[in-house]
Motif scaffolding. Structure first.
Motif, short mmCIF file in Angstrom:
data_model
loop_
_atom_site.label_atom_id
_atom_site.label_comp_id
_atom_site.label_asym_id
_atom_site.label_seq_id
_atom_site.Cartn_x
_atom_site.Cartn_y
_atom_site.Cartn_z
N GLU A 76 0.84 -1.19 0.00
CA GLU A 76 0.00 0.00 0.00
C GLU A 76 0.88 1.25 0.00
O GLU A 76 0.59 2.21 -0.69
N GLU B 8 -4.27 -2.17 -2.46
CA GLU B 8 -4.84 -0.94 -3.02
C GLU B 8 -4.20 -0.56 -4.35
O GLU B 8 -3.71 0.57 -4.50
N SER C 84 -5.51 2.81 -5.92
CA SER C 84 -5.52 4.11 -5.26
C SER C 84 -4.51 5.04 -5.91
O SER C 84 -3.40 4.65 -6.25
N SER D 218 -9.13 -3.28 -2.28
CA SER D 218 -9.56 -2.03 -2.87
C SER D 218 -10.77 -1.51 -2.14
O SER D 218 -11.54 -2.27 -1.56
N HIS D 219 -10.90 -0.18 -2.17
CA HIS D 219 -12.13 0.44 -1.66
C HIS D 219 -13.06 0.78 -2.81
O HIS D 219 -14.18 1.21 -2.58
N GLN D 220 -12.55 0.62 -4.04
CA GLN D 220 -13.38 0.95 -5.19
C GLN D 220 -14.20 -0.27 -5.58
O GLN D 220 -13.80 -1.08 -6.43
#
Lengths: 398, 305
Positions: free
Chosen positions: B78, B155, B158, B186-188
């Motif tokens: 990350e 990530e 990002s 991932s946060h997407q």
């Protein structure tokens, strides 16, 4: 193991190829050469000195000839000037000697006083003394009725043949070598230790360390870094030493550098030991912090220890290499690398001391490397506020 | 196959990993999801032995992960980072070699990857002179240069611009098609939904949900309900179904309702309220599943998608 060499190779290529390394190497070499060459050029060793003596009043007849011979035997030219008769009549030693000493090395005033200044060579005074007493002797013998030939025979003497070990010279060279060795070691360990520190910090602050550690164990990374920078430092140190020695042979009176060889080798050997000892400590200190601003405080305990070793070596061990204090600090791993080269160069270290101090330092290095490697392993991935050394050590026990 | 079995790790009072187990299959993309601080990075680091575990083990192809196995793993942490003052090409060769490639193999692989990312002309520039997007490409190349069997990306999307996102998607699909095992966090969630075969959601260090996207949707306890009425003024009282996230906008009513509520009853009720022009009742989106899995402690708007 293969990874250790990969890391070491990267350090050597990246650091060795960097502009800053090349510039610092050139500057170091130029400074060392300048220290050796510049005094050699200005001292003009081969020119015989010329002594200027002013004579006020009369001297015994044979004085000038005899004093001249004595000066020649000491490889010096003696130039004797006589003050004019008028000036001699008005000469007042109280007031005029100081003026004359500005132009002459010494002033001989009859009856039988020689005025000197601080820079007057002792040999000149001695020469005048000898010339003067011999001239008086000649005058006495002439008055007693001896012929010039008889006097000549009576005064004929073979100068003593000076046979000696030239020991004081040897000692000067040795203690100079010891001094240079200690200074070189201190500078080398300090500056290459700083490289290790900045290398660890660079990896930590650029975050690359996590990528590296995914493939290379922390211990291999630490070992490779220390070995790579150590080899680079050793190369810089050796190159400088060889060039310096060469320059010394060409430009100054160091005729037998082989006398210095054991001292130089011991400096190199102790560099390896001392650097190995301190470099891992520098790396561990670097792993405790994340930012350049915090680096200096993290290594303060180390630089202070190193500095203490340096001053102990120069102040205590240098003048008294065989003292008890010198022996004690030889057996402390933190100071041994600074102290031992000085003692070895001065011939003051017994074989027992050499072997003993090497073993103690190796043992100390082994312990330190184990602790430092574990601190490094645990701290290298932690970013943010500096980790205190006591916290790091306490965590090691859990 | 990569298996994480009963991983436990605490940092002081915090239980970062709580008996976490899941596995990743070759040729499949696994989306590793969780709110911030759920333990994703810690779990990924444990695969590389970067943290020590209190208990549990990580197995690769049925054996505990050792140095040899790790040299066939690729990792993009990350916290991005490479050597700023090292040339891109040298950098890739170095990372190739630390993963066991010979110098010749690493040199070839480095130039291949630089070409793939259109960076051939920057090969001899130092990393710090590259744009942010290009640095990210080199970073990905560093993770891929040794053709790893397992790829772990923390990530990866990002900080990427839309072009970078498209490149990354392309690379992940290609690498999965080559039979690599790929895990990425991932946060997407829209990207994860579009890309992933398998999904693991963790919460407070423990596994909250795992399965294929279809499985997760099918077993979800909620359904997304959307109804439109011909008359925009229609007021439909949905309270009997205990809806959450109820929204009324113009003629449309949307809500999440429990899957236990019969769809027939919902439709009948809607028709009783007014004339229905459209009606849908379907499994929730990944974002909604995610929120459900972490007990609604984060809002859909926070996780994107």
């Amino acid at each position: 193991m293969k990874n250790v060499w990969l890391v070491a190779e990267r350090e050597i290529r990246q650091r060795g190829g960097s502009r800053s390394f090349q510039v610092s190497s050139v500057i170091t070499i130029v400074i060392v050469l300048a220290i050796i060459i510049v005094p050699a050029i200005f001292s003009g060793d081969d020119e015989p000195p010329t002594w200027s003596l002013l004579v006020v009043g009369n001297t015994p007849e044979a004085f000038e000839e005899l004093a001249g011979q004595t000066a020649t035997s000491q490889e010096a030219n003696l130039v004797i000037t006589h003050l004019s008769a008028t000036d001699t009549a008005n000469f007042d030693p109280e007031t005029d000697v100081a003026d004359q000493l500005e132009d002459h090395d010494a002033v001989l005033v009859n009856p039988a006083s020689i005025y000197t200044k601080e820079s007057t060579p002792d040999a000149l005074v001695l020469t005048v003394q000898i010339g003067f007493s011999q001239a008086q002797l000649v005058a006495g013998l002439t008055d007693a009725g001896l012929t010039a030939t008889q006097i000549g025979e009576a005064l004929q003497s073979e100068p003593l043949d000076v046979v000696g070990e030239d020991e004081s010279d040897q000692e000067t060279v040795q203690s100079a070598a010891a001094l240079i060795g200690v200074i070189a070691l201190f500078i080398a360990i300090n500056s290459y230790g700083a490289w290790v520190l900045s290398g660890v910090l660079e990896e930590k602050s650029s975050r690359v360390v996590e990528v590296v550690l995914a493939a290379v164990p922390a211990r291999s990374l630490l070992a490779g870094k220390v070995i790579g920078i150590g080899l680079l430092g050793l190369a810089q140190l050796t190159t400088t030493a060889i060039l310096g020695l060469g320059a010394a042979m060409i430009f100054s009176s160091v005729s037998v550098p082989w006398d210095l060889l054991p001292a130089m080798l011991s400096v190199l050997g102790w560099f390896i030991l001392g650097f190995g000892f301190y470099a891992v400590a520098f790396a561990a200190a670097g792993s405790l912090v994340s930012r350049q601003e915090d680096a200096q405080s993290a290594v303060t305990p180390l630089t202070v220890t190193l500095l203490a070793g340096y001053f102990v070596s120069l102040g205590v061990v240098g003048p008294n290499p065989s003292s008890l204090a010198a022996r004690i600090v030889s057996y402390i791993p933190f100071t041994a690398p600074m102290v031992m080269p000085a003692r070895i160069a001065q011939g003051a270290a017994s074989p027992v001391d050499i072997v003993g101090s090497v073993l103690v330092t190796l043992l100390g290095a082994w312990f330190l490397i184990r602790i430092a490697a574990r601190i490094y392993e645990r701290s290298i991935l932690r970013l943010g506020a500096p980790i205190r050394i006591w916290t790091a050590l306490r965590e090691l026990r859990n | 196959m990569l298996e994480l079995e009963g991983l436990n790790r605490h940092f002081g009072e915090l239980q970062a990993l709580d008996n976490l187990s899941f596995s990743a299959q070759p040729g499949r993309l696994l989306g590793f999801l969780g709110p911030n601080g759920a333990g994703k990075t810690t779990a990924m680091r444990s695969i590389f032995g970067l943290i020590s575990l209190d208990s549990g083990r990580v197995q690769w192809r049925g054996k505990p992960v050792d140095a040899t196995a790790r040299s066939s793993f690729g990792y993009m942490p990350e916290q991005r980072g490479l050597y700023p003052k090292m040339k891109c090409n040298d950098q890739l060769i170095y990372f190739g070699r630390t993963h066991g490639l010979t110098k010749a193999e690493a040199t070839l692989a480095a130039s291949t990857w630089l070409e793939t990312f259109g960076l051939t002309d920057r090969a001899n520039d130092t990393l710090e002179t590259l744009s942010h997007g290009n640095q990210q490409r080199v970073q990905l190349a560093a993770a891929l240069v040794h053709s790893p069997d397992l790829l772990v990306l923390d990530e990866p999307f990002s900080g990427l611009d839309p072009l970078g996102v498209a490149d990354m998607e392309e690379v992940l699909r290609t690498e999965a098609a080559r039979g690599r095992t790929i895990i990425f966090s991932s946060h997407q969630l829209d990207l994860v939904e579009a890309l992933c075969d398998d999904i693991v959601i963790i919460h407070r260090g423990a596994k909250a949900l795992a399965g294929t996207l279809a499985e997760l949707r099918a077993t979800s306890q909620v359904r997304r309900l959307t109804a439109r009425f011909t008359d925009p003024q229609t007021e439909w009282d949905l309270s009997f179904a205990n809806p959450t996230k109820l929204k009324r906008r113009a003629d449309e009513t949307t809500a999440l309702v429990s899957s236990a509520v019969e769809v027939g009853r919902l439709l009948t009720d809607a028709q009783a309220a007014g004339e229905v022009s459209s009606f849908s009742w379907e499994p929730p989106s990944l974002a909604e599943i995610f929120v459900e899995a972490v007990n609604g402690e984060v809002d859909v708007s926070e996780v994107g998608g």
